[in-house]
Design an enzyme around this catalytic site. Structure first.
Site, PDB file in Angstrom:
ATOM      1  N   GLY A   1       2.048  -0.068  12.614  1.00  0.00           N
ATOM      2  CA  GLY A   1       2.362   0.986  11.673  1.00  0.00           C
ATOM      3  C   GLY A   1       1.862   0.742  10.270  1.00  0.00           C
ATOM      4  N   ASP A   2       1.106  -0.350  10.066  1.00  0.00           N
ATOM      5  CA  ASP A   2       0.564  -0.642   8.742  1.00  0.00           C
ATOM      6  C   ASP A   2      -0.733  -1.424   8.934  1.00  0.00           C
ATOM      7  OD1 ASP A   2       0.297  -1.010   5.939  1.00  0.00           O
ATOM      8  OD2 ASP A   2       2.466  -0.998   5.707  1.00  0.00           O
ATOM      9  N   ASP A   3      -1.199  -2.105   7.885  1.00  0.00           N
ATOM     10  CA  ASP A   3      -2.498  -2.772   7.936  1.00  0.00           C
ATOM     11  C   ASP A   3      -2.614  -3.695   9.154  1.00  0.00           C
ATOM     12  OD1 ASP A   3      -2.833  -1.576   5.448  1.00  0.00           O
ATOM     13  OD2 ASP A   3      -2.295  -3.390   4.354  1.00  0.00           O
TER      14      ASP A   3
ATOM     15  N   SER B   1      -4.474   1.890  12.981  1.00  0.00           N
ATOM     16  CA  SER B   1      -3.328   1.865  12.070  1.00  0.00           C
ATOM     17  C   SER B   1      -3.327   3.155  11.265  1.00  0.00           C
ATOM     18  CB  SER B   1      -3.452   0.673  11.116  1.00  0.00           C
ATOM     19  OG  SER B   1      -2.710   0.866   9.936  1.00  0.00           O
TER      20      SER B   1
END
Length: 454
Positions: free
Chosen positions: A259-261, A292
């Site tokens: 859900g992120d980098d 992502s």
């Protein structure tokens, strides 16, 4: 005779000029490759002379029994009855519910095929630890933070590996607390090592981390290889691997969808990172692929201790917000320099293929200094190809500290919109073989710029 000599010299120049440009292009890549971890010989996954099982300490893999005490007893035994060559703690097939626990030096945690190490969802019993000195507070909330699910501090020679076993952080309970704004402290990382050296993580699946997945901070000689790291795209801040104020780190041959980098290199936050002064350097990221909603490969924005000598090569990024994302801000201080990105493929990038930004990220408190202006220098991005890229790139520096020697070569990013253009300001550098055509702030050739042979 003079005319003949002139013609011969001109012909030679025509032949040599492309070669000289190529050598100038490759020079920083070779420099970065030698400065970054080579990934060979770092933190090898050792075979231990002694092998013990969690079942010997009362562990039950039925998915209901809480095994926290069994894991802590096993680690205590390994720590206090050292065996020459170290000890492997084997987790057999089954579902092993447990609270957080620490590892110890000269230890391997091995997850057999079919083994699932599952974090308890009883957040009320989760231990707290001090904030990192380079952050001055928890990353999300002031004060203490929740301990990582699997942690270690001041360790040497630690391996987490297996035969595709799974570590499941059961992060949804934490994500919901974040969404409802009921968090009391910063969420726990799934795996975190501090002040440690010789860390090897391989051949397992990490899923549903409460916060960042793998966080080596103040570490040296770290290898993350042959991993699968998974979390839903709507899970908040579930970065894949975040080397933080660490040196000689290799991240390779892994698939990450979070859900992120996918990978974010950090080195502390504003005045706290400046004071702690522990940079990240010698970072190699290669053969990583994944998606992502935010960034593929990121540097920052918490980079106040400095980041240098980074090599990103042979990576694939798809269904992402940004492809390559270098981010900092006034108040950060520090530097980002000697970064080489080579042979990266992108598809379905919703915001920009390349973003280098001087206005990204928040601050820990109001005590940061407006005089702490970061520098970004010597960033070379070569052989990047993408389709379905909304905008090719945004290169926007800081007026009082323009980003320098930002050099692009053979970067071709084809978008959803005809006429999408590069956005640039307060940036200097050069471009060669870039499509769409680069912004005016980048010279049309390396030779014209005179600034890309770093």
């Amino acid at each position: 005779m003079a005319t003949s000599s002139f013609r011969g010299g001109l012909a030679m120049a025509v032949v040599l000029l492309p070669l000289l440009l190529l050598l100038a292009l490759l020079a920083p890549l070779q420099c970065a490759a030698s400065a970054a971890a080579t990934c060979v010989g770092l933190a090898p996954a050792k075979r231990r002379r002694e092998v013990i099982s969690i079942t010997e300490f009362g562990g039950v893999g039925d998915g209901r029994t809480v095994n926290t005490w069994a894991f802590r007893k096993a680690v205590y035994r390994i720590e206090h009855q050292r065996r020459r060559g170290g000890t492997e703690l084997r987790v057999p097939a089954g579902t092993w519910l447990t609270g957080s626990f620490n590892l110890t030096s000269h230890m391997t945690l091995f997850l057999a095929r079919g083994a699932v190490l599952k974090a308890t969802t009883d957040t009320r019993r989760w231990p707290l630890v001090e904030p990192l000195p380079s952050y001055g507070r928890g990353r999300e909330m002031p004060g203490a933070r929740y301990a990582g699910f699997i942690s270690g501090n001041g360790l040497r020679d630690v391996v987490i590996t297996g035969d595709k076993g799974v570590i499941d952080g059961q992060g949804e309970v934490w994500w919901n607390m974040w969404r409802r704004r009921t968090l009391q402290h910063t969420r726990p990382n799934l795996v975190e090592f501090m002040h440690s050296t010789g860390i090897h993580i391989s051949n397992i699946v990490l899923k549903n981390s409460p916060f960042w997945n793998i966080h080596p901070v103040y570490c040296n000689n770290v290898v993350v290889t042959n991993m699968m790291i998974l979390a839903p795209h709507d899970s908040p801040n579930t970065d894949g691997v975040d080397p933080d104020s660490s040196t000689n780190v290799c991240i390779e041959d892994s698939y990450i969808s979070t859900g992120d980098d996918l990978v974010a290199i950090k080195s502390g936050w504003d005045e706290y990172g400046i004071a702690y002064n522990r940079p990240s350097s010698g970072i190699t990221i290669r053969r990583v692929r994944g998606s992502s909603p935010f960034s593929g490969i990121a540097i920052g924005s918490e980079a106040s201790g400095g980041v240098s000598d980074v090599l990103v090569e042979d990576c694939s990024i798809f269904n992402s917000g940004y492809g390559i994302h270098i981010k900092t801000n006034v108040g950060r201080g520090g530097y980002i320099k000697n970064v080489t990105v080579d042979n990266v493929r992108m598809s379905g990038v919703r915001v920009a293929g390349v973003r280098i930004a001087g206005d990204a990220g928040d601050h820990p408190d109001a005590n940061f200094s407006q005089l702490a202006v970061p520098t970004v220098d010597a960033v070379r991005i070569t052989n990047v190809w993408g389709v379905g890229v909304q905008q090719p790139g945004s290169l926007e520096g800081i007026r009082s500290s323009p980003f320098t020697r930002i050099c692009l070569s053979n970067v071709k990013l084809f978008g959803w919109r005809n006429g999408a253009a590069w956005r640039c300001r307060d940036v200097r550098g050069a471009a060669l073989g870039v499509r769409p055509s680069p912004c005016a702030e980048l010279a049309t050739s390396f030779a014209a710029a005179g600034s890309c042979s770093f």
